[in-house]
Design a protein around this motif. Structure first.
Motif, PDB file in Angstrom:
ATOM      1  N   GLU A 175       4.946  -3.390   5.614  1.00 30.38           N
ATOM      2  CA  GLU A 175       5.003  -2.438   6.996  1.00 30.38           C
ATOM      3  C   GLU A 175       3.504  -1.389   6.010  1.00 30.38           C
ATOM      4  N   ALA A 176       3.682  -0.984   4.927  1.00 31.99           N
ATOM      5  CA  ALA A 176       2.894  -0.364   4.763  1.00 31.99           C
ATOM      6  C   ALA A 176       1.327  -0.666   3.768  1.00 31.99           C
ATOM      7  N   ILE A 177       1.909  -2.329   3.625  1.00 27.94           N
ATOM      8  CA  ILE A 177       0.713  -2.015   2.456  1.00 27.94           C
ATOM      9  C   ILE A 177       0.537  -1.840   1.526  1.00 27.94           C
ATOM     10  N   MET A 178      -0.510  -1.049   1.282  1.00 31.25           N
ATOM     11  CA  MET A 178      -0.489  -0.325   0.353  1.00 31.25           C
ATOM     12  C   MET A 178       0.572   1.393   0.188  1.00 31.25           C
ATOM     13  N   GLY A 179       0.475   2.227  -0.967  1.00 35.06           N
ATOM     14  CA  GLY A 179       1.449   3.416  -1.213  1.00 35.06           C
ATOM     15  C   GLY A 179       0.442   4.775  -1.043  1.00 35.06           C
ATOM     16  N   ALA A 180       0.457   5.153  -2.350  1.00 38.60           N
ATOM     17  CA  ALA A 180       0.011   6.342  -2.867  1.00 38.60           C
ATOM     18  C   ALA A 180      -1.072   6.508  -2.393  1.00 38.60           C
TER      19      ALA A 180
END
Length: 340
Positions: A175-180
């Motif tokens: 869902e996020a694909i990438m974080g920070a």
């Protein structure tokens, strides 16, 4: 003039703390629909505004036919919702990162153009008073050319911010694909492009998950950027600044240094090589702990009222996204990545 009928898709933290309150205080807006997979979240705001609540954005678009839509969903839905809204004839304000791939970003831009609607990306950093002031100072030329820089955004992580805490979509890779880097780093890639009025030419990055257990999205990233002008600097994004959020930028120039967000009162400090020091208390940079108006909603609504294309366009969002995507490519390949 009749009010702009706005629908909010996604009723999580960013909608609750920024989009909805800022629409509420804008006299040009009528909130007409709220969408969230957790119906109760949408119903709370629908009841408050005499609006309708939905779990399905396509159903909402077909029934309500809003003038404009705020897309406040998890990252993987930004493109599908924005494209559907544009195809339904609604202007679109989408949260950052605007998309998860360049192809998605291009499709969003094309959908808005085909429907004759505006697409704006919620890069609020360039609207913060200290950043506006800093750019104004840079444009006077008194500091000369920017030579090197560092820009950083770190806080303890989305568990302190998201309505779902540690169970948030922010930690689910699908869902996020990438974080920070997608959450915070893209803010800074957009900011450095804005401040320097320049594009990133090359990126080299270390990106990893250092401390957040049970997730495979990145919680830290450090990138080296080279701009078209030749200026070089670092961009840092972190979800493990457990003691002391940082949202600061320092630019070392030919004739001195400009520090932004390094002091609690004097948000912009200019130290010139001739010994002169200028301090500007121009209002704070909004943080998770201390909210101030993002300026994004008012800018979006103003674009619609005046029929003026938004300055933070889909094209701008795409360029800032591509810096982040290049950083992930650098981490994956172990190479410097050049941007076209």
């Amino acid at each position: 003039m009749s009010k702009i009928r706005v629908a909010v898709v996604g009723c999580g933290a960013i909608a609750q703390r920024r989009h909805i309150p800022e629409y509420e205080t804008n006299s040009h807006v009528q909130l007409v629909a709220f969408v969230d997979p957790v119906l109760e979240r949408a119903e709370v705001y629908a009841a408050k505004h005499g609006a309708e609540a939905f779990t399905d954005y396509n159903e909402m678009l077909a029934k309500i036919k809003p003038d404009a839509v705020s897309v406040c969903t998890p990252n993987f839905l930004h493109a599908p919702v924005a494209i559907a809204a544009a195809q339904a004839g609604a202007h679109v304000l989408v949260e950052k990162p605007m998309a998860t791939t360049d192809a998605e970003a291009q499709a969003m831009i094309e959908a808005a153009a085909a429907s004759g609607v505006y697409l704006m990306v919620g890069h609020n950093q360039r609207l913060m008073p200290p950043h506006v002031k800093a750019k104004e100072i840079l444009q006077t030329g008194k500091l000369g050319k920017v030579l090197t820089f560092r820009t950083s955004f770190g806080h303890p992580g989305p568990e302190r911010w998201s309505v779902d805490g540690r169970g948030s979509w922010f930690f689910r890779k699908n869902e996020a694909i990438m974080g920070a880097m997608g959450d915070l780093g893209v803010h800074k890639s957009d900011l450095i492009r804005y401040l320097l009025d320049d594009e990133v030419a090359e990126v080299s990055s270390f990106i990893g998950t250092l401390h957040k257990d049970g997730t495979d999205v990145d919680d830290n990233s450090t990138s080296l950027l080279r701009m078209n002008s030749g200026a070089i600097g670092t961009l840092v994004a972190s979800w493990t600044y457990y003691k002391g959020e940082d949202n600061s930028t320092v630019l070392w120039c030919e004739h001195g240094v400009i520090k932004i967000g390094t002091h609690p009162e004097d948000q912009v400090i200019v130290e010139l090589r001739d010994g002169n020091v200028e301090k500007y208390a121009v209002g704070a940079i909004s943080t998770n702990e201390k909210q101030s108006s993002s300026g994004v909603i008012d800018a979006f609504v103003d674009s619609l009222v005046t029929n003026t294309p938004p300055s933070i366009s889909g094209e701008e969002g795409r360029r800032s996204l591509n810096v982040i995507l290049a950083a992930f490519e650098s981490q994956a390949t172990g190479r410097n990545v050049k941007l076209s």
